[in-house]
Motif scaffolding. Structure first.
Motif, PDB file in Angstrom:
ATOM      1  N   VAL A   5      -1.059  -1.007  -4.455  1.00  0.00           N
ATOM      2  CA  VAL A   5      -0.284  -0.861  -5.747  1.00  0.00           C
ATOM      3  C   VAL A   5       0.210  -1.891  -6.259  1.00  0.00           C
ATOM      4  O   VAL A   5       0.628  -2.049  -7.738  1.00  0.00           O
ATOM      5  CB  VAL A   5       0.271   0.277  -5.786  1.00  0.00           C
ATOM      6  N   SER A  20       1.204  -1.281  -0.390  1.00  0.00           N
ATOM      7  CA  SER A  20      -0.490  -0.288   0.007  1.00  0.00           C
ATOM      8  C   SER A  20       0.655   1.292  -0.090  1.00  0.00           C
ATOM      9  O   SER A  20       1.781   1.470   0.784  1.00  0.00           O
ATOM     10  CB  SER A  20      -0.472  -0.207   0.944  1.00  0.00           C
ATOM     11  N   ARG A  21       0.433   2.037  -1.212  1.00  0.00           N
ATOM     12  CA  ARG A  21       0.865   3.012  -0.691  1.00  0.00           C
ATOM     13  C   ARG A  21       0.003   4.252  -0.495  1.00  0.00           C
ATOM     14  O   ARG A  21      -0.871   5.047  -0.847  1.00  0.00           O
ATOM     15  CB  ARG A  21       1.676   3.660  -2.197  1.00  0.00           C
TER      16      ARG A  21
END
Lengths: 116, 116
Positions: A90, A80-81
């Motif tokens: 992502v 996760s970004r």
């Protein structure tokens, strides 16, 4: 090189990791050693063990069996970004967790506590 | 890519990191935000912020100002390697910490608590 995951170790986990060359952690939820891959088959072969400057973080450089470290079926747990103030997944799921953790259909134990 | 260091964050540290693009941690020993580089000049410019699968570890991808993240003057805090059952420092000191943290000669405060 990618950062795959962060987990806890106790003295026993580190000793077994060093002795066997396979990553062993300590599962706080289960209260026992967690031999990474024991359920998923996604073992980690350890190439190098490092310690940080104040001696409280151990770094394992590993070969990740199956290329999947995360219980979600992704390469890394850090999928996760932060994008515009929101966490966005992502990175792709490489394998369905249902397929990774499939067991006897009558055995539903431990489903809440997958640890790879 | 190398793993440089591990530190703590609180909500405020993460928010300021995201807002400013510079790494901010929470120093537990000082009980306050620690703007990495505030003493050493070794700031970290943040390229990407990631979160792990269970939401309790934040990963910063950074450009390390001066190429030195560790208060010992090394690139990474993980400079010790386990060799035959012993931790051995295997990475070079790039700059003398005395030079990094030099202040007024009369000011010896904080020497016990260098955090980069």
């Amino acid at each position: 090189m990618r950062i795959l995951m962060v987990a806890w170790m106790n003295r026993e986990a580190l000793a077994e990791t060093a002795a066997t060359g396979r990553a062993v952690y300590f599962s706080r939820s289960r209260g026992r050693l967690w031999r990474k891959g024991e359920e998923s088959g996604h073992f980690q072969r350890v190439r190098e063990i490092r310690l940080d400057c104040d001696g409280d973080v151990v770094l394992l450089e590993v070969e990740q069996q199956g290329g999947i470290a995360c219980h979600t079926g992704r390469h890394s747990c850090f999928f996760s970004r932060l994008v515009d103030g929101r966490w966005v997944a992502v990175d792709p799921v490489l394998r369905d967790p249902e397929a990774i953790y499939r067991k006897d259909a009558n055995d539903v134990s431990g489903k809440e506590d997958r640890n790879g």
